[in-house]
Design a protein around this motif. Structure first.
Motif, PDB file in Angstrom:
ATOM      1  N   TRP A  31      35.387 -74.160  74.444  1.00  0.00           N
ATOM      2  CA  TRP A  31      35.189 -72.568  73.951  1.00  0.00           C
ATOM      3  C   TRP A  31      34.367 -71.927  74.599  1.00  0.00           C
ATOM      4  CZ3 TRP A  31      35.203 -77.259  71.434  1.00  0.00           C
ATOM      5  CH2 TRP A  31      36.216 -77.713  70.055  1.00  0.00           C
ATOM      6  N   GLU A  32      34.919 -70.580  74.823  1.00  0.00           N
ATOM      7  CA  GLU A  32      34.030 -69.839  75.880  1.00  0.00           C
ATOM      8  C   GLU A  32      34.121 -68.381  75.275  1.00  0.00           C
ATOM      9  OE1 GLU A  32      37.031 -69.040  79.398  1.00  0.00           O
ATOM     10  OE2 GLU A  32      36.798 -71.158  79.185  1.00  0.00           O
ATOM     11  N   ARG A  33      33.301 -67.571  75.823  1.00  0.00           N
ATOM     12  CA  ARG A  33      33.465 -65.968  75.607  1.00  0.00           C
ATOM     13  C   ARG A  33      32.729 -65.194  76.861  1.00  0.00           C
ATOM     14  NH1 ARG A  33      29.763 -67.892  71.069  1.00  0.00           N
ATOM     15  NH2 ARG A  33      27.628 -67.954  71.944  1.00  0.00           N
ATOM     16  N   SER A  34      33.518 -64.019  76.819  1.00  0.00           N
ATOM     17  CA  SER A  34      33.006 -63.249  78.131  1.00  0.00           C
ATOM     18  C   SER A  34      32.998 -61.745  77.606  1.00  0.00           C
ATOM     19  CB  SER A  34      34.371 -63.094  79.266  1.00  0.00           C
ATOM     20  OG  SER A  34      34.594 -64.405  79.554  1.00  0.00           O
ATOM     21  N   THR A  35      31.891 -61.161  78.367  1.00  0.00           N
ATOM     22  CA  THR A  35      31.544 -59.769  77.715  1.00  0.00           C
ATOM     23  C   THR A  35      31.344 -59.195  79.328  1.00  0.00           C
ATOM     24  OG1 THR A  35      30.440 -60.300  75.870  1.00  0.00           O
ATOM     25  CG2 THR A  35      30.079 -58.049  76.837  1.00  0.00           C
ATOM     26  N   ARG A  36      32.205 -57.745  79.539  1.00  0.00           N
ATOM     27  CA  ARG A  36      32.453 -57.116  80.595  1.00  0.00           C
ATOM     28  C   ARG A  36      31.988 -55.639  80.380  1.00  0.00           C
ATOM     29  NH1 ARG A  36      35.364 -60.615  84.331  1.00  0.00           N
ATOM     30  NH2 ARG A  36      36.382 -62.336  83.185  1.00  0.00           N
ATOM     31  N   LEU A  37      31.122 -55.244  81.076  1.00  0.00           N
ATOM     32  CA  LEU A  37      30.595 -53.874  81.092  1.00  0.00           C
ATOM     33  C   LEU A  37      30.998 -52.993  82.422  1.00  0.00           C
ATOM     34  CD1 LEU A  37      28.100 -55.752  79.352  1.00  0.00           C
ATOM     35  CD2 LEU A  37      27.843 -53.275  78.465  1.00  0.00           C
ATOM     36  N   THR A  38      31.487 -51.828  82.522  1.00  0.00           N
ATOM     37  CA  THR A  38      31.901 -51.096  83.648  1.00  0.00           C
ATOM     38  C   THR A  38      31.764 -49.827  83.544  1.00  0.00           C
ATOM     39  OG1 THR A  38      33.176 -51.163  85.582  1.00  0.00           O
ATOM     40  CG2 THR A  38      34.358 -51.125  83.272  1.00  0.00           C
ATOM     41  N   ALA A  39      31.292 -48.919  84.567  1.00  0.00           N
ATOM     42  CA  ALA A  39      31.326 -47.750  84.473  1.00  0.00           C
ATOM     43  C   ALA A  39      31.507 -46.969  86.029  1.00  0.00           C
ATOM     44  CB  ALA A  39      29.960 -47.038  84.261  1.00  0.00           C
ATOM     45  N   TYR A  40      32.206 -45.910  86.198  1.00  0.00           N
ATOM     46  CA  TYR A  40      32.680 -45.301  87.178  1.00  0.00           C
ATOM     47  C   TYR A  40      32.296 -43.777  87.368  1.00  0.00           C
ATOM     48  CZ  TYR A  40      36.818 -43.773  85.285  1.00  0.00           C
ATOM     49  OH  TYR A  40      37.777 -42.921  84.357  1.00  0.00           O
ATOM     50  N   ALA A  41      32.387 -43.255  88.460  1.00  0.00           N
ATOM     51  CA  ALA A  41      32.378 -41.653  88.687  1.00  0.00           C
ATOM     52  C   ALA A  41      33.184 -41.414  89.734  1.00  0.00           C
ATOM     53  CB  ALA A  41      30.804 -41.365  88.801  1.00  0.00           C
TER      54      ALA A  41
ATOM     55  N   GLY B 223      29.190 -52.557  87.276  1.00  0.00           N
ATOM     56  CA  GLY B 223      29.582 -53.367  86.542  1.00  0.00           C
ATOM     57  C   GLY B 223      28.688 -54.664  86.114  1.00  0.00           C
ATOM     58  N   HIS B 224      28.860 -55.166  85.206  1.00  0.00           N
ATOM     59  CA  HIS B 224      27.966 -56.591  84.634  1.00  0.00           C
ATOM     60  C   HIS B 224      29.079 -57.470  83.679  1.00  0.00           C
ATOM     61  CE1 HIS B 224      25.019 -59.359  83.493  1.00  0.00           C
ATOM     62  NE2 HIS B 224      25.237 -59.334  82.296  1.00  0.00           N
ATOM     63  N   ASP B 225      29.055 -58.767  84.187  1.00  0.00           N
ATOM     64  CA  ASP B 225      29.632 -59.745  83.489  1.00  0.00           C
ATOM     65  C   ASP B 225      28.995 -60.517  82.813  1.00  0.00           C
ATOM     66  OD1 ASP B 225      32.146 -57.886  84.517  1.00  0.00           O
ATOM     67  OD2 ASP B 225      32.812 -59.649  85.665  1.00  0.00           O
ATOM     68  N   ASP B 226      29.221 -61.038  81.523  1.00  0.00           N
ATOM     69  CA  ASP B 226      28.281 -62.024  81.067  1.00  0.00           C
ATOM     70  C   ASP B 226      29.329 -63.200  80.492  1.00  0.00           C
ATOM     71  OD1 ASP B 226      25.247 -62.456  79.685  1.00  0.00           O
ATOM     72  OD2 ASP B 226      26.929 -63.696  78.988  1.00  0.00           O
ATOM     73  N   LEU B 227      29.547 -64.319  81.422  1.00  0.00           N
ATOM     74  CA  LEU B 227      30.327 -65.319  81.168  1.00  0.00           C
ATOM     75  C   LEU B 227      29.858 -66.730  80.505  1.00  0.00           C
ATOM     76  CD1 LEU B 227      32.323 -64.924  84.313  1.00  0.00           C
ATOM     77  CD2 LEU B 227      32.723 -63.546  82.333  1.00  0.00           C
TER      78      LEU B 227
ATOM     79  N   GLY C  84      37.115 -48.807 101.202  1.00  0.00           N
ATOM     80  CA  GLY C  84      36.495 -49.141  99.880  1.00  0.00           C
ATOM     81  C   GLY C  84      35.736 -50.435 100.345  1.00  0.00           C
ATOM     82  N   VAL C  85      34.519 -50.503  99.423  1.00  0.00           N
ATOM     83  CA  VAL C  85      33.941 -51.912  99.446  1.00  0.00           C
ATOM     84  C   VAL C  85      33.125 -52.255  98.254  1.00  0.00           C
ATOM     85  CG1 VAL C  85      31.684 -51.054 100.421  1.00  0.00           C
ATOM     86  CG2 VAL C  85      32.139 -53.094 101.062  1.00  0.00           C
ATOM     87  N   ARG C  86      33.339 -53.774  97.791  1.00  0.00           N
ATOM     88  CA  ARG C  86      32.479 -54.241  96.625  1.00  0.00           C
ATOM     89  C   ARG C  86      31.574 -55.188  96.958  1.00  0.00           C
ATOM     90  NH1 ARG C  86      34.831 -55.350  90.701  1.00  0.00           N
ATOM     91  NH2 ARG C  86      33.890 -57.498  90.406  1.00  0.00           N
ATOM     92  N   HIS C  87      30.494 -55.223  96.401  1.00  0.00           N
ATOM     93  CA  HIS C  87      29.500 -56.188  96.472  1.00  0.00           C
ATOM     94  C   HIS C  87      29.343 -57.026  95.130  1.00  0.00           C
ATOM     95  CE1 HIS C  87      26.161 -58.904  97.947  1.00  0.00           C
ATOM     96  NE2 HIS C  87      25.644 -58.532  96.943  1.00  0.00           N
ATOM     97  N   ASP C  88      29.531 -58.276  94.856  1.00  0.00           N
ATOM     98  CA  ASP C  88      29.456 -58.965  93.813  1.00  0.00           C
ATOM     99  C   ASP C  88      28.044 -60.070  93.886  1.00  0.00           C
ATOM    100  OD1 ASP C  88      32.046 -58.818  91.784  1.00  0.00           O
ATOM    101  OD2 ASP C  88      32.179 -58.252  93.940  1.00  0.00           O
ATOM    102  N   ARG C  89      27.370 -60.227  93.113  1.00  0.00           N
ATOM    103  CA  ARG C  89      26.020 -60.987  92.887  1.00  0.00           C
ATOM    104  C   ARG C  89      26.271 -61.854  91.725  1.00  0.00           C
ATOM    105  NH1 ARG C  89      22.637 -63.062  96.414  1.00  0.00           N
ATOM    106  NH2 ARG C  89      22.648 -60.895  97.298  1.00  0.00           N
TER     107      ARG C  89
END
Length: 666
Positions: free
Chosen positions: A318-328, A343-347, A409-414
């Protein structure tokens, strides 16, 4: 539009762009295409996309989306989105084993990017991205009801509606379906080999695979000004075990998955003179439950004892995910269009449960128990885990000159569990002439380890490794789009990729203790994709594509195996009698190789022919279609992984099948 700019795509940059000038190698399949080909499931549609092949997993016959020769056990290297939101599950890192089918009636369009997309979408956008866009209030205007009957006792019924409720735009879709599934014969399975070694006669092979199931789909969408809210419910019940969860035929085991998706987004492309802003929050709740999965059939015997009721194992998550993102978006610089996003993902895989009627010896041999026991607390296959991701990306579309655009473009994920990763991309697009566009693209991508790969515990065959690093990929592409004439277009793509840190099962140093996931191995590949469409006249349209690829395991310098070297698709849409369309189509899959160490006979090529007859009468009219798939009942099979001892004759696909459909648009 005369020169092919009518088609557009949004997932290449996040902004809607003409397909020919998008800084990516992309394809779009529309609702009209889906209707013409007589597709009843998403997999039928995706098989028609250049460079994309649908294989199968023994476990539940789950579809594996294989892009450009990148093949693995669960195929998590292709990111699947629904309306721009990932449907990825945490346990195995793809869309879920109990996936079942995905209905096509509510699909507005499908956008596919071939090649890396991590600079915009992060993990799993490795060899490609698939975005399923559902029909909104305008596209589903009015009310439509439909019914479909088909082979294997398949029955589907749906209703969809689009309209307004005061100032709020509304779209709704409800579908229910059931099928007994195809039951092509599996000549031998994993228990066949056990019987030979141990002198038993427990195998149910030869026997038919188990592929039936029930389905419920509900989608709601509401729009008000710049706000848009969506709710989705996807239930798959009584899903058959395919060729068996342990590659041994299991005619009684079934799975159940329940997926609930929500999203709320706000976007204003003209927030001010030079600014466009947007933000969204989305959630996914996913549960995968199993009922009576029999790993090995009754009568199975090991040196440790007999399993009179079969070897039963029931791992559930059983799992749940919440994803928040914003852009300009900012367009105040001359010849530049800049986008930045965060953005922020809570998995959270918050619950696991395992019941089984066996335990293990020190070297991994199963030991029978007198009955089913719950090991959820004492010795589970996995304990609950959380993962948090924070990311930041930036992108600039720079018009270098009148006919030149550079997108960088470039993206950094932590990641909370394995650290950070940075992935850039560059795309140079040149409108060489009015009818020819050329692209040169480079990108890096990554795939994060799934929870199964990182944290699996009580599985002597495949243990997790918390020290895993992401798989990585670097791809260089050259693409050309030629509008040969106003009604004919040809696209050619050449590519080369390099995969590193591939996550594979590696035998443990101590003999007899199974394998552990590790970053082991590299792979290179190159290939070409040729696509074309031609409106011969008002009555006849031809579409088709051919893909060739060669992928090499760097350790052995041999073919990496399993993916087709050659894949050809073609379809003709002939309109006659004013309201009828006849669409024959061909799918040819060839050149699949065995991996090093797999001594089985070569994988046979196959050709399937389909035919669809449909009507398109428009509003206030009935629409009908009849389709036959695999007309000549070809023995089409998908390969199983080396060394092939479990399923020596691979996985048989469905034979000849029929379907008839009727819908009424109010």
């Amino acid at each position: 539009m005369v020169y092919g700019d009518a088609d557009s795509v949004s997932i290449a940059t996040g902004n809607l762009q003409t397909l020919r000038r998008a800084p990516a190698v992309a394809s779009v399949v529309t609702a009209a295409d889906i209707a013409a080909m007589g597709a009843t499931d998403l997999d039928h549609v995706l098989e028609t996309v250049a460079g994309l092949h649908i294989s199968r997993s023994p476990n539940s016959y789950t579809p594996l989306y294989i892009m450009r020769g990148v093949f693995s056990q669960y195929a998590p290297q292709v990111l699947v989105l629904q309306n721009g939101v990932p449907v990825t599950t945490l346990y195995i890192g793809n869309k879920g084993n109990v996936w079942g089918t995905f209905p096509v009636e509510q699909i507005s369009r499908i956008e596919v990017i071939r090649g890396p997309g991590s600079a915009l979408y992060g993990s799993d956008a490795f060899s490609g991205v698939i975005n399923i866009i559902t029909k909104g209030p305008a596209e589903a205007a009015g009310t439509e009801v439909g019914l479909r009957l088909g082979s294997f006792q398949a029955r589907d019924a749906w209703v969809q509606h689009g309209g307004k409720l005061g100032p709020i735009e509304i779209a709704a879709y409800l579908r229910t379906g059931t099928t007994d599934g195809q039951h092509r014969t599996l000549e031998a399975d994993a228990q066949t080999r056990n019987d030979t070694l141990l002198g038993t006669h427990a195998s149910l092979a030869p026997g038919g695979v188990n592929t039936g199931g029930d389905a419920v789909d509900l989608n709601l969408e509401a729009g008000y000004g710049q706000w848009r809210a969506r709710f989705g419910y996807k239930l798959r019940d009584r899903q058959g075990s395919g060729a068996g969860i342990a590659s041994a035929l299991d005619p009684v085991g079934v799975g159940r998955s329940e997926r609930i998706n929500t999203s709320l987004g706000w976007a204003d492309a003209q927030f001010s003179r030079n600014w466009g802003l947007g933000a969204s929050i989305s959630t996914q709740s996913y549960a995968q439950e199993l009922d009576g999965y029999i790993l090995l059939p009754p009568g199975t015997r090991f040196p440790t004892g007999l399993f009179p009721n079969g070897m039963i194992g029931i791992p559930e998550t059983w799992e749940r995910s919440t994803r928040l993102t914003a852009y300009a978006d900012y367009s105040g610089f001359a010849d530049h269009h800049v986008r930045v996003g965060i953005g922020h993902d809570d998995l959270d895989l918050y619950r696991t449960r395992e019941r089984r009627n066996f335990t293990y010896t020190a070297n991994g041999t199963p030991v029978p128990l007198p009955g089913l026991a719950d090991f959820s607390d004492s010795n589970p296959f996995m304990r609950p885990h959380k993962r948090r991701i924070d990311y930041l990306y930036a992108q600039d579309e720079w018009r270098l000159a009148t006919d030149w655009t550079l997108t960088a473009g470039v993206r950094h994920d932590r990641y909370s569990d394995f650290g950070g990763t940075t992935n850039p991309r560059f795309a140079l697009v040149w409108d060489a002439t009015f009818d020819l566009t050329a692209k040169l693209l480079y990108g890096r991508a990554f795939r994060a380890p799934s929870f199964n790969e990182a944290y699996s515990l009580a599985n002597p065959v495949a243990r997790g490794n918390a020290n895993l690093k992401p798989e990585t990929d670097r791809t260089l592409e050259a693409a050309f789009s030629w509008q040969a004439q106003a009604d004919a277009q040809i696209n050619l793509t050449l590519y080369r990729y390099e995969m590193s840190n591939i996550i594979r099962l590696v035998p443990n140093m101590m003999a007899g203790t199974g394998s552990t996931f590790a970053n082991q191995g590299d792979q290179t590949g190159h290939g070409m994709e040729l696509e074309g469409n031609w409106n011969v006249n008002r009555e006849l349209r031809l579409v088709g594509n051919y893909a060739w690829q060669r992928s090499v395991d760097e350790a052995t310098q041999k073919d990496a195996g399993y993916a087709p070297r050659h894949h050809l698709f073609g379809r003709a849409d002939w309109q006659f009698g004013g309201n009828y369309t006849l669409s024959p189509q061909l799918n040819w899959v060839a050149g699949r190789q065995r991996a090093t160490g797999d001594l089985r006979k070569p994988i046979a090529d196959y050709r399937t022919f389909d035919l669809t007859l449909s009507t398109r009468r428009g509003k206030n009219q009935w629409n009908f279609s009849a389709a036959v798939r695999n007309i000549f009942d070809a023995d089409a099979r998908e390969p199983t992984l080396a060394p092939g001892l479990a399923l020596p004759f691979d996985l048989p696909l469905a034979g000849r099948s029929f379907s008839v459909q009727a819908s009424y648009k109010l």
